[in-house]
Each structure stands twice: as structure tokens, then as C-alpha cells.
Design a protein around this motif. Structure first.
Motif, PDB file in Angstrom:
ATOM      1  N   TYR A 160       0.840  -1.203   0.000  1.00  0.00           N
ATOM      2  CA  TYR A 160       0.000   0.000   0.000  1.00  0.00           C
ATOM      3  C   TYR A 160       0.881   1.262   0.000  1.00  0.00           C
ATOM      4  O   TYR A 160       0.643   2.205  -0.768  1.00  0.00           O
ATOM      5  CB  TYR A 160      -0.896   0.060   1.247  1.00  0.00           C
ATOM      6  CG  TYR A 160      -1.920  -1.026   1.413  1.00  0.00           C
ATOM      7  CD1 TYR A 160      -2.339  -1.834   0.354  1.00  0.00           C
ATOM      8  CD2 TYR A 160      -2.505  -1.253   2.665  1.00  0.00           C
ATOM      9  CE1 TYR A 160      -3.295  -2.822   0.536  1.00  0.00           C
ATOM     10  CE2 TYR A 160      -3.474  -2.226   2.854  1.00  0.00           C
ATOM     11  CZ  TYR A 160      -3.856  -3.016   1.799  1.00  0.00           C
ATOM     12  OH  TYR A 160      -4.812  -3.992   1.987  1.00  0.00           O
ATOM     13  N   GLU A 161       1.879   1.279   0.886  1.00  0.00           N
ATOM     14  CA  GLU A 161       2.743   2.456   1.017  1.00  0.00           C
ATOM     15  C   GLU A 161       3.524   2.706  -0.262  1.00  0.00           C
ATOM     16  O   GLU A 161       3.729   3.861  -0.671  1.00  0.00           O
ATOM     17  CB  GLU A 161       3.677   2.283   2.212  1.00  0.00           C
ATOM     18  CG  GLU A 161       2.957   2.357   3.563  1.00  0.00           C
ATOM     19  CD  GLU A 161       3.815   1.923   4.724  1.00  0.00           C
ATOM     20  OE1 GLU A 161       4.982   1.544   4.493  1.00  0.00           O
ATOM     21  OE2 GLU A 161       3.319   1.935   5.876  1.00  0.00           O
ATOM     22  N   THR A 162       3.964   1.614  -0.895  1.00  0.00           N
ATOM     23  CA  THR A 162       4.671   1.752  -2.176  1.00  0.00           C
ATOM     24  C   THR A 162       3.761   2.360  -3.236  1.00  0.00           C
ATOM     25  O   THR A 162       4.172   3.246  -4.002  1.00  0.00           O
ATOM     26  CB  THR A 162       5.172   0.381  -2.659  1.00  0.00           C
ATOM     27  OG1 THR A 162       6.110  -0.143  -1.710  1.00  0.00           O
ATOM     28  CG2 THR A 162       5.858   0.493  -4.021  1.00  0.00           C
ATOM     29  N   MET A 163       2.515   1.896  -3.276  1.00  0.00           N
ATOM     30  CA  MET A 163       1.550   2.409  -4.244  1.00  0.00           C
ATOM     31  C   MET A 163       1.271   3.898  -4.017  1.00  0.00           C
ATOM     32  O   MET A 163       1.213   4.686  -4.964  1.00  0.00           O
ATOM     33  CB  MET A 163       0.252   1.603  -4.157  1.00  0.00           C
ATOM     34  CG  MET A 163       0.397   0.158  -4.608  1.00  0.00           C
ATOM     35  SD  MET A 163      -0.988  -0.903  -4.081  1.00  0.00           S
ATOM     36  CE  MET A 163      -2.346  -0.174  -4.994  1.00  0.00           C
ATOM     37  N   ILE A 164       1.116   4.284  -2.760  1.00  0.00           N
ATOM     38  CA  ILE A 164       0.849   5.686  -2.431  1.00  0.00           C
ATOM     39  C   ILE A 164       2.061   6.542  -2.800  1.00  0.00           C
ATOM     40  O   ILE A 164       1.922   7.639  -3.352  1.00  0.00           O
ATOM     41  CB  ILE A 164       0.525   5.823  -0.933  1.00  0.00           C
ATOM     42  CG1 ILE A 164      -0.813   5.143  -0.619  1.00  0.00           C
ATOM     43  CG2 ILE A 164       0.477   7.297  -0.527  1.00  0.00           C
ATOM     44  CD1 ILE A 164      -1.091   4.972   0.871  1.00  0.00           C
ATOM     45  N   SER A 165       3.259   6.032  -2.517  1.00  0.00           N
ATOM     46  CA  SER A 165       4.479   6.756  -2.845  1.00  0.00           C
ATOM     47  C   SER A 165       4.612   6.953  -4.354  1.00  0.00           C
ATOM     48  O   SER A 165       5.004   8.033  -4.821  1.00  0.00           O
ATOM     49  CB  SER A 165       5.692   5.984  -2.304  1.00  0.00           C
ATOM     50  OG  SER A 165       6.898   6.612  -2.669  1.00  0.00           O
ATOM     51  N   GLU A 166       4.278   5.935  -5.117  1.00  0.00           N
ATOM     52  CA  GLU A 166       4.341   6.036  -6.581  1.00  0.00           C
ATOM     53  C   GLU A 166       3.381   7.091  -7.105  1.00  0.00           C
ATOM     54  O   GLU A 166       3.698   7.840  -8.034  1.00  0.00           O
ATOM     55  CB  GLU A 166       4.049   4.678  -7.223  1.00  0.00           C
ATOM     56  CG  GLU A 166       5.164   3.666  -7.020  1.00  0.00           C
ATOM     57  CD  GLU A 166       4.818   2.300  -7.597  1.00  0.00           C
ATOM     58  OE1 GLU A 166       3.668   2.133  -8.098  1.00  0.00           O
ATOM     59  OE2 GLU A 166       5.672   1.401  -7.564  1.00  0.00           O
ATOM     60  N   LYS A 167       2.207   7.150  -6.497  1.00  0.00           N
ATOM     61  CA  LYS A 167       1.229   8.153  -6.908  1.00  0.00           C
ATOM     62  C   LYS A 167       1.731   9.566  -6.608  1.00  0.00           C
ATOM     63  O   LYS A 167       1.597  10.478  -7.438  1.00  0.00           O
ATOM     64  CB  LYS A 167      -0.112   7.913  -6.192  1.00  0.00           C
ATOM     65  CG  LYS A 167      -1.205   8.886  -6.616  1.00  0.00           C
ATOM     66  CD  LYS A 167      -2.529   8.577  -5.919  1.00  0.00           C
ATOM     67  CE  LYS A 167      -3.618   9.544  -6.378  1.00  0.00           C
ATOM     68  NZ  LYS A 167      -4.925   9.258  -5.737  1.00  0.00           N
ATOM     69  N   LEU A 168       2.323   9.763  -5.432  1.00  0.00           N
ATOM     70  CA  LEU A 168       2.838  11.061  -5.059  1.00  0.00           C
ATOM     71  C   LEU A 168       3.956  11.510  -5.994  1.00  0.00           C
ATOM     72  O   LEU A 168       4.068  12.695  -6.339  1.00  0.00           O
ATOM     73  CB  LEU A 168       3.350  11.040  -3.611  1.00  0.00           C
ATOM     74  CG  LEU A 168       2.279  10.880  -2.526  1.00  0.00           C
ATOM     75  CD1 LEU A 168       2.924  10.722  -1.157  1.00  0.00           C
ATOM     76  CD2 LEU A 168       1.322  12.068  -2.523  1.00  0.00           C
ATOM     77  N   LYS A 169       4.783  10.568  -6.417  1.00  0.00           N
ATOM     78  CA  LYS A 169       5.870  10.887  -7.341  1.00  0.00           C
ATOM     79  C   LYS A 169       5.304  11.349  -8.691  1.00  0.00           C
ATOM     80  O   LYS A 169       5.813  12.282  -9.315  1.00  0.00           O
ATOM     81  CB  LYS A 169       6.770   9.673  -7.538  1.00  0.00           C
ATOM     82  CG  LYS A 169       7.658   9.358  -6.347  1.00  0.00           C
ATOM     83  CD  LYS A 169       8.499   8.115  -6.600  1.00  0.00           C
ATOM     84  CE  LYS A 169       9.347   7.786  -5.370  1.00  0.00           C
ATOM     85  NZ  LYS A 169      10.127   6.522  -5.577  1.00  0.00           N
ATOM     86  N   LYS A 170       4.228  10.692  -9.146  1.00  0.00           N
ATOM     87  CA  LYS A 170       3.609  11.074 -10.415  1.00  0.00           C
ATOM     88  C   LYS A 170       3.005  12.476 -10.321  1.00  0.00           C
ATOM     89  O   LYS A 170       3.099  13.271 -11.244  1.00  0.00           O
ATOM     90  CB  LYS A 170       2.531  10.063 -10.798  1.00  0.00           C
ATOM     91  CG  LYS A 170       3.072   8.733 -11.274  1.00  0.00           C
ATOM     92  CD  LYS A 170       1.930   7.786 -11.664  1.00  0.00           C
ATOM     93  CE  LYS A 170       2.484   6.454 -12.139  1.00  0.00           C
ATOM     94  NZ  LYS A 170       1.379   5.512 -12.516  1.00  0.00           N
ATOM     95  N   VAL A 171       2.368  12.747  -9.183  1.00  0.00           N
ATOM     96  CA  VAL A 171       1.769  14.066  -8.973  1.00  0.00           C
ATOM     97  C   VAL A 171       2.845  15.142  -8.952  1.00  0.00           C
ATOM     98  O   VAL A 171       2.681  16.240  -9.514  1.00  0.00           O
ATOM     99  CB  VAL A 171       0.967  14.096  -7.648  1.00  0.00           C
ATOM    100  CG1 VAL A 171       0.514  15.514  -7.340  1.00  0.00           C
ATOM    101  CG2 VAL A 171      -0.242  13.169  -7.753  1.00  0.00           C
TER     102      VAL A 171
END
Length: 353
Positions: free
Chosen positions: A340-351
Motif C-alpha cells: 500500500y505504502e509503495t503504491m501511495i508513494s508512486e502516486k505522489l511521485k507522479k503528482v
């Protein structure tokens, strides 16, 4: 984290569990809540009232001529629209339906789909639909063996083993003399009739427990054997009854003749300190060690019988320790949280980009 858990629409997420998927979903929701996460469960009505549940079956079906597949689609479409309207950090899909898979590929949320079963037709349809598309949906499987069956559709997936609450299973350092058990859904693919036959070959009594899944199979293969001395079927037990049965047995016989994606009965048996004799199929060789049980080639009667005889040589404490080290829910939930944390981190990087 604010997490949506989407269950399947076959059985409520509550005890007595209809099967392993229901138990795993319950364990995951409960443990995530205990760790302070805000968890919303989308499941059938009748699910555990301690959870924040939105019922899948709130859909009002006015047309009695609708097919079962169409009703399923309406159920999932309805709750997916609700989920999409709420700000979640992660949506975790445990359904076995194509629509959430397809939906997840274009969802505004970070979407994880976990597979607990082989590639059923509906799952195949969903994965084919998104194959080759650019999307951020993640996938996980409950064993390496299951991952192999998805290889042609999912080149990238995470292996996250199922977990049980080992603390809830009481360890037993001894068993009743010449007593064996078999646990599971009464159906052809789990072959309890073979467990009965093998137990009687070594002059041991066997007690079977589990929900009646296939009545035709039960009448033809199991019911006649219940007339034999030393054979007993005690129905579908809740946790306490299962714990007592497994813990008082010299061994658990795991006679599934298909590739079980995981095999929670193996983990539960080890948690009670009870060795397991299993066919060498599915994920069984990933769970069992030579200190905790025996793997026998499919329908090798002589090999299975000899393994039953050898179970007394195994140290029940080794079984318990294996369950704690490899099969506990802590490892499972840790792995999901990390993903979950990896997925959230990936989203933040894209943003940020």
C-alpha cells in the motif's frame, strides 16, 4: 491510511467462514483496523457487524428475469461507483469478478487486486481486457505456485502469502492415540474419501469437519464411508471446535487433488502443533517442511499410508514454530501495508512530476 476492501459476493465475511477467502478477508480488515487504519468493507450483508460494512446486495433488482451474472455486475458497479466517489488512499479488491479488475485499471485510486483462486473465466476476461494497457493497478497472488498460473496474463505481480492468527490457535503438545482429522469443504477436488481410506488402512480413526459443498459427491463417496467403524463427520465447525479437533489429532490429512492456491488448513494445523500429510500439489511444498509434515505424490496410497505412520516421529513444537515464522497474519498484513505504502508513494511521485 483510508482503505477500501472489496470482498466477493458469494458469502458474508463472518464466522463460521464459508472458506479460506472469507477468513483471510476478515483477518485483513480486523488487523488493519487494529493498526489504526480507517477501513471500509464492501461485502454481503450479514458480514461481521464490528466492521464498517457497505452491503454489496443493496442493489434493488426489479427485473426478475435478470441473469445471475447481470445481477453480479449490477452489485459491483453500484459499489464501485460509491468507492470512486470517496477519497481512499488504497482500494484493495478481493472479488473474483471481472468488473473490479477492469475498473481498477482506470480508477482514480491506487487499486490493488489480490488473487486467491485459479484463473476463472471471469478473472481471465478482466485481465484480458486490460492486458497491454498502460495503467497503475497492482496485483498480488497468495503463493508462487498460483503466480505461475497467472504468468501469461500478469508478467508482474507480488507474492503475498496468506496468514492466520496463530495466537488464536492453541498449541497442543500431545494428541489422542490413533486419531486423525480432515478439514475442508466436502467436495470432489478436496477428496475427503481418500483421507478416510488412507486412515483406515493404518487402523486409525478419522474425524472430518467442514461445510457440505457438493451434495452429490457427499452422497456417493463420503456418506457410505460414514457407516464404517472409526469414521465420523461432525459438520461445519467454528474456530473453537476446529482448534480442539486439530489439536487432539496425531496428524491432519490434506488430500486435495487439485493445485490449492494456498491451503489454510495446513497453516491452521501447524499452529496447533499437528503435522500434516499432503499431496505434493499447489502451494503445499511452499508451506510444509520436512520437520512439519510429509509431501506425497498424487494419489500414492502406499506413500500416504507410510507418511501417516511416520507423523509421530515429528516434533509438534517444530510445527507450531513454522506456523509462527511463516504462516502468521503479521507477515501477511505487513506485506500488504508495505505494498500500500509503495503504491501511495508512486502516486505522489507522479503528482510531483
Amino acid at each position: 491510511m483510508k482503505i477500501a476492501i472489496l470482498a466477493h459476493n458469494k458469502f458474508p465475511i463472518a464466522e463460521p467462514y464459508a472458506g479460506g477467502l472469507e477468513m483471510i478477508t476478515h483477518q485483513l480488515v480486523q488487523t488493519l483496523m487494529e493498526r489504526g487504519h480507517e477501513v471500509h468493507l464492501y461485502a454481503l450483508s450479514g458480514s461481521d457487524p464490528q466492521f464498517d460494512v457497505t452491503s454489496l446486495d443493496i442493489v434493488q433488482v426489479a427485473n426478475n428475469e435478470l441473469t445471475e451474472s447481470k445481477i453480479d455486475e449490477l452489485m459491483y458497479r453500484n459499489v464501485l461507483e460509491i468507492i470512486e466517489s470517496i477519497d481512499y488512499d488504497v482500494v484493495h479488491n478481493h472479488s473474483m469478478h471481472e468488473l473490479p479488475i477492469i475498473w481498477g485499471a482506470s480508477s482514480r485510486h491506487q487499486f490493488l487486486t489480490s488473487f486467491h483462486t485459479p484463473v476463472f473465466d471471469s478473472i481471465h476476461t478482466g485481465l484480458e481486457n486490460i492486458f497491454g494497457r498502460d495503467h497503475s493497478e497492482k496485483f498480488s497472488v497468495v503463493s508462487k505456485k498460483l503466480g505461475e498460473t497467472y504468468a501469461h496474463l500478469l508478467p508482474e505481480k507480488n507474492v503475498i502469502y496468506n496468514g492466520i492468527d496463530t495466537a488464536a490457535w492453541t498449541y497442543s503438545n500431545s494428541a489422542e492415540e490413533d486419531k486423525l482429522c480432515w478439514i475442508g469443504r466436502i467436495c470432489k477436488e478436496k477428496a475427503p474419501h481418500l483421507a478416510i481410506d488412507y486412515a483406515l488402512k493404518v487402523n486409525k480413526r478419522i474425524v472430518l469437519a467442514g461445510p457440505l459443498s457438493n451434495s452429490e459427491y457427499f452422497k456417493e463417496y463420503v456418506e457410505p464411508r460414514l457407516e464404517l467403524d472409526g469414521v465420523e463427520y461432525i459438520g461445519h465447525l467454528k474456530h473453537k471446535g476446529l482448534n480442539k479437533l486439530i489439536g487432539s489429532s496425531e496428524a491432519t490429512l490434506f488430500t486435495s487433488v487439485w493445485d490449492e492456491p494456498y491451503g489454510l488448513v495446513i497453516a491452521e494445523s501447524l499452529a496447533c502443533g499437528t503435522p500434516v500429510v499432503s499431496f505434493n500439489v499447489g502451494a503445499a511444498p511452499e508451506i510444509l517442511t520436512k520437520e512439519t509434515g510429509f509431501l506425497v505424490e498424487l494419489e500414492d496410497e502406499a506413500g500416504f499410508v507410510n507418511a501417516i505412520k511416520s507423523c509421530k516421529k515429528l516434533d509438534r513444537n517444530d510445527c507450531r514454530q513454522r506456523a509462527i515464522d511463516f504462516c502468521d497474519k503479521v507477515q501477511m498484513v505487513d506485506a500488504y501495508e508495505n505494498l500500500y505504502e509503495t503504491m501511495i508513494s508512486e502516486k505522489l511521485k507522479k503528482v510531483a512530476v
